[in-house]
Design a protein around this motif. Structure first.
Motif, PDB file in Angstrom:
ATOM      1  N   TYR A  82      -8.594   0.976   5.673  1.00  0.00           N
ATOM      2  CA  TYR A  82      -8.869  -0.329   5.238  1.00  0.00           C
ATOM      3  C   TYR A  82      -7.425  -0.683   4.613  1.00  0.00           C
ATOM      4  O   TYR A  82      -6.806   0.110   4.030  1.00  0.00           O
ATOM      5  CB  TYR A  82     -10.014  -0.286   4.283  1.00  0.00           C
ATOM      6  N   ALA A  83      -7.278  -1.980   4.456  1.00  0.00           N
ATOM      7  CA  ALA A  83      -5.938  -2.632   4.324  1.00  0.00           C
ATOM      8  C   ALA A  83      -5.439  -2.154   2.907  1.00  0.00           C
ATOM      9  O   ALA A  83      -4.291  -1.948   2.556  1.00  0.00           O
ATOM     10  CB  ALA A  83      -6.056  -4.107   4.387  1.00  0.00           C
ATOM     11  N   SER A  84      -6.291  -2.235   1.758  1.00  0.00           N
ATOM     12  CA  SER A  84      -6.008  -2.243   0.321  1.00  0.00           C
ATOM     13  C   SER A  84      -5.498  -0.700   0.269  1.00  0.00           C
ATOM     14  O   SER A  84      -4.680  -0.269  -1.057  1.00  0.00           O
ATOM     15  CB  SER A  84      -6.964  -2.282  -0.732  1.00  0.00           C
ATOM     16  N   VAL A  85      -5.847   0.180   1.030  1.00  0.00           N
ATOM     17  CA  VAL A  85      -5.297   2.018   0.808  1.00  0.00           C
ATOM     18  C   VAL A  85      -3.848   2.016   0.678  1.00  0.00           C
ATOM     19  O   VAL A  85      -3.359   2.685  -0.166  1.00  0.00           O
ATOM     20  CB  VAL A  85      -5.983   2.925   1.534  1.00  0.00           C
ATOM     21  N   LYS A  86      -3.221   1.107   1.484  1.00  0.00           N
ATOM     22  CA  LYS A  86      -1.864   0.989   1.397  1.00  0.00           C
ATOM     23  C   LYS A  86      -1.261   0.343   0.161  1.00  0.00           C
ATOM     24  O   LYS A  86       0.033   0.562   0.106  1.00  0.00           O
ATOM     25  CB  LYS A  86      -1.225   0.298   2.859  1.00  0.00           C
ATOM     26  N   ASP A  87      -1.923  -0.531  -0.560  1.00  0.00           N
ATOM     27  CA  ASP A  87      -1.486  -0.747  -1.852  1.00  0.00           C
ATOM     28  C   ASP A  87      -1.425   0.137  -3.035  1.00  0.00           C
ATOM     29  O   ASP A  87      -0.805   0.144  -3.718  1.00  0.00           O
ATOM     30  CB  ASP A  87      -2.405  -2.297  -2.171  1.00  0.00           C
ATOM     31  N   ILE A  88      -2.213   1.173  -2.671  1.00  0.00           N
ATOM     32  CA  ILE A  88      -2.589   2.223  -3.648  1.00  0.00           C
ATOM     33  C   ILE A  88      -1.602   3.344  -3.446  1.00  0.00           C
ATOM     34  O   ILE A  88      -0.928   3.952  -4.215  1.00  0.00           O
ATOM     35  CB  ILE A  88      -4.005   2.598  -3.770  1.00  0.00           C
ATOM     36  N   ILE A  89      -1.704   4.108  -2.124  1.00  0.00           N
ATOM     37  CA  ILE A  89      -1.046   5.107  -1.927  1.00  0.00           C
ATOM     38  C   ILE A  89       0.227   4.905  -0.931  1.00  0.00           C
ATOM     39  O   ILE A  89      -0.099   4.086   0.125  1.00  0.00           O
ATOM     40  CB  ILE A  89      -2.205   6.313  -0.820  1.00  0.00           C
ATOM     41  N   ASP A  90       1.418   5.489  -1.398  1.00  0.00           N
ATOM     42  CA  ASP A  90       2.412   5.172  -0.697  1.00  0.00           C
ATOM     43  C   ASP A  90       2.619   6.614   0.325  1.00  0.00           C
ATOM     44  O   ASP A  90       2.833   7.676  -0.388  1.00  0.00           O
ATOM     45  CB  ASP A  90       3.567   5.270  -1.497  1.00  0.00           C
ATOM     46  N   ASP A  91       2.313   6.732   1.499  1.00  0.00           N
ATOM     47  CA  ASP A  91       2.208   8.120   2.284  1.00  0.00           C
ATOM     48  C   ASP A  91       3.227   8.897   1.961  1.00  0.00           C
ATOM     49  O   ASP A  91       4.353   8.625   2.137  1.00  0.00           O
ATOM     50  CB  ASP A  91       1.985   7.483   3.509  1.00  0.00           C
ATOM     51  N   LYS A  92       2.953  10.338   1.818  1.00  0.00           N
ATOM     52  CA  LYS A  92       3.836  11.270   1.594  1.00  0.00           C
ATOM     53  C   LYS A  92       4.790  11.220   0.347  1.00  0.00           C
ATOM     54  O   LYS A  92       5.485  11.993  -0.021  1.00  0.00           O
ATOM     55  CB  LYS A  92       4.866  11.512   2.712  1.00  0.00           C
ATOM     56  N   LYS A  93       4.260  10.092  -0.587  1.00  0.00           N
ATOM     57  CA  LYS A  93       5.116   9.860  -1.802  1.00  0.00           C
ATOM     58  C   LYS A  93       4.210  10.233  -2.779  1.00  0.00           C
ATOM     59  O   LYS A  93       4.506  11.185  -3.873  1.00  0.00           O
ATOM     60  CB  LYS A  93       5.730   8.453  -1.898  1.00  0.00           C
ATOM     61  N   ASN A  94       2.980   9.612  -3.164  1.00  0.00           N
ATOM     62  CA  ASN A  94       2.167   9.938  -4.206  1.00  0.00           C
ATOM     63  C   ASN A  94       0.569  10.221  -3.641  1.00  0.00           C
ATOM     64  O   ASN A  94      -0.221  10.102  -4.335  1.00  0.00           O
ATOM     65  CB  ASN A  94       1.965   8.802  -5.074  1.00  0.00           C
ATOM     66  N   GLY A  95       0.523  10.560  -2.352  1.00  0.00           N
ATOM     67  CA  GLY A  95      -0.742  10.730  -1.915  1.00  0.00           C
ATOM     68  C   GLY A  95      -0.499  10.833  -0.152  1.00  0.00           C
ATOM     69  O   GLY A  95       0.637  10.498   0.194  1.00  0.00           O
ATOM     70  N   LEU A  96      -1.631  11.165   0.447  1.00  0.00           N
ATOM     71  CA  LEU A  96      -1.511  11.039   2.017  1.00  0.00           C
ATOM     72  C   LEU A  96      -2.556  10.336   2.544  1.00  0.00           C
ATOM     73  O   LEU A  96      -3.684  10.190   2.287  1.00  0.00           O
ATOM     74  CB  LEU A  96      -1.723  12.504   2.511  1.00  0.00           C
ATOM     75  N   LEU A  97      -2.183   9.712   3.626  1.00  0.00           N
ATOM     76  CA  LEU A  97      -2.668   8.813   4.290  1.00  0.00           C
ATOM     77  C   LEU A  97      -3.091   9.524   5.898  1.00  0.00           C
ATOM     78  O   LEU A  97      -2.061  10.014   6.417  1.00  0.00           O
ATOM     79  CB  LEU A  97      -2.250   7.461   4.365  1.00  0.00           C
ATOM     80  N   VAL A  98      -4.400   9.562   6.218  1.00  0.00           N
ATOM     81  CA  VAL A  98      -4.510  10.236   7.387  1.00  0.00           C
ATOM     82  C   VAL A  98      -5.255   9.097   8.671  1.00  0.00           C
ATOM     83  O   VAL A  98      -5.883   8.121   8.255  1.00  0.00           O
ATOM     84  CB  VAL A  98      -5.722  11.078   7.220  1.00  0.00           C
ATOM     85  N   ASN A  99      -4.909   9.155   9.797  1.00  0.00           N
ATOM     86  CA  ASN A  99      -5.287   8.364  10.785  1.00  0.00           C
ATOM     87  C   ASN A  99      -6.950   8.248  10.812  1.00  0.00           C
ATOM     88  O   ASN A  99      -7.452   9.612  10.449  1.00  0.00           O
ATOM     89  CB  ASN A  99      -4.949   8.820  12.170  1.00  0.00           C
ATOM     90  N   PRO A 100      -7.392   7.134  10.767  1.00  0.00           N
ATOM     91  CA  PRO A 100      -8.921   7.019  10.565  1.00  0.00           C
ATOM     92  C   PRO A 100      -9.614   8.069  11.232  1.00  0.00           C
ATOM     93  O   PRO A 100      -9.557   8.138  12.689  1.00  0.00           O
ATOM     94  CB  PRO A 100      -9.021   5.787  10.862  1.00  0.00           C
ATOM     95  N   PHE A 101     -10.399   8.958  10.614  1.00  0.00           N
ATOM     96  CA  PHE A 101     -11.574   9.900  11.196  1.00  0.00           C
ATOM     97  C   PHE A 101     -10.786  11.042  11.659  1.00  0.00           C
ATOM     98  O   PHE A 101     -11.796  11.597  12.812  1.00  0.00           O
ATOM     99  CB  PHE A 101     -12.567   9.128  11.787  1.00  0.00           C
ATOM    100  N   ASN A 102      -9.684  11.256  12.108  1.00  0.00           N
ATOM    101  CA  ASN A 102      -9.044  12.495  12.588  1.00  0.00           C
ATOM    102  C   ASN A 102      -9.319  13.640  11.635  1.00  0.00           C
ATOM    103  O   ASN A 102      -8.363  13.827  10.430  1.00  0.00           O
ATOM    104  CB  ASN A 102      -7.735  12.015  12.791  1.00  0.00           C
ATOM    105  N   LEU A 103     -10.345  14.450  11.889  1.00  0.00           N
ATOM    106  CA  LEU A 103     -10.703  15.592  10.963  1.00  0.00           C
ATOM    107  C   LEU A 103      -9.658  16.519  10.941  1.00  0.00           C
ATOM    108  O   LEU A 103      -9.442  17.240   9.905  1.00  0.00           O
ATOM    109  CB  LEU A 103     -12.016  15.746  11.096  1.00  0.00           C
ATOM    110  N   ASN A 104      -9.096  16.789  11.889  1.00  0.00           N
ATOM    111  CA  ASN A 104      -8.085  17.880  12.243  1.00  0.00           C
ATOM    112  C   ASN A 104      -6.764  17.495  11.426  1.00  0.00           C
ATOM    113  O   ASN A 104      -6.366  18.250  10.525  1.00  0.00           O
ATOM    114  CB  ASN A 104      -7.806  18.209  13.759  1.00  0.00           C
ATOM    115  N   GLU A 105      -6.548  16.350  11.516  1.00  0.00           N
ATOM    116  CA  GLU A 105      -5.179  15.855  10.504  1.00  0.00           C
ATOM    117  C   GLU A 105      -5.681  15.737   9.173  1.00  0.00           C
ATOM    118  O   GLU A 105      -4.666  16.029   8.237  1.00  0.00           O
ATOM    119  CB  GLU A 105      -4.766  14.385  10.994  1.00  0.00           C
TER     120      GLU A 105
END
Length: 152
Positions: A82-105
């Motif tokens: 969802y779009a707002s998640v990138k307003d909150i999490i800066d990937d690999k800086k203050n959290g991690l974003l995972v490709n949607p529903f990729n359970l292995n990732e």
């Protein structure tokens, strides 16, 4: 994917909903270890104890739970669904974003945080800083600036 590999880690599931009993049966049937269903609770005591927050929602209007947890230095892991998640999490800086529903990732992201204390602590520090950008005083000031700009 992780419960046997990390026996010293525990998953606490906070909240409830119409699928709670089904989830409890599913966890039991899978013979999972090191988890608990905490039910509906005030989350502050969990934020204070948790190093990682797992948000697995497919959609959030605005993920307030992420910001709440980050204020405590909890590192969030969320699906980039969802779009707002990138307003909150800066990937690999203050959290991690995972490709949607990729359970292995998702499992790999958690594993990295569970084993890399230095990286996790760095992200925890950065999450506190990022959460501060969402305080009422900061957001209120931005609204006031917008109103002033619109009036002039």
């Amino acid at each position: 994917m992780l419960h046997l590999k990390y026996p010293n880690w525990n998953l606490k599931i906070v909240g409830d909903g119409p699928d709670l009993e089904m989830m409890k049966r599913y966890a039991h049937d899978l013979e999972l270890k090191n988890y608990s269903f905490e039910g509906y609770q005030s989350p502050e005591k969990y934020y204070a104890d948790a190093p990682i927050l797992c948000l697995t929602s497919s959609y959030e209007g605005f993920g307030m739970v992420l910001i709440e947890a980050m204020r405590y230095g909890v590192v969030p892991v969320a699906f980039d669904s969802y779009a707002s998640v990138k307003d909150i999490i800066d990937d690999k800086k203050n959290g991690l974003l995972v490709n949607p529903f990729n359970l292995n990732e998702y499992a790999n992201a958690l594993s990295m945080l569970m084993t890399n204390v230095e990286q996790r602590e760095s992200m925890a520090y950065n999450s506190i800083i990022k959460a501060d950008t969402f305080t009422i005083s900061n957001i209120g000031e931005r609204w006031l600036q917008l109103f002033e700009k619109l009036l002039h």
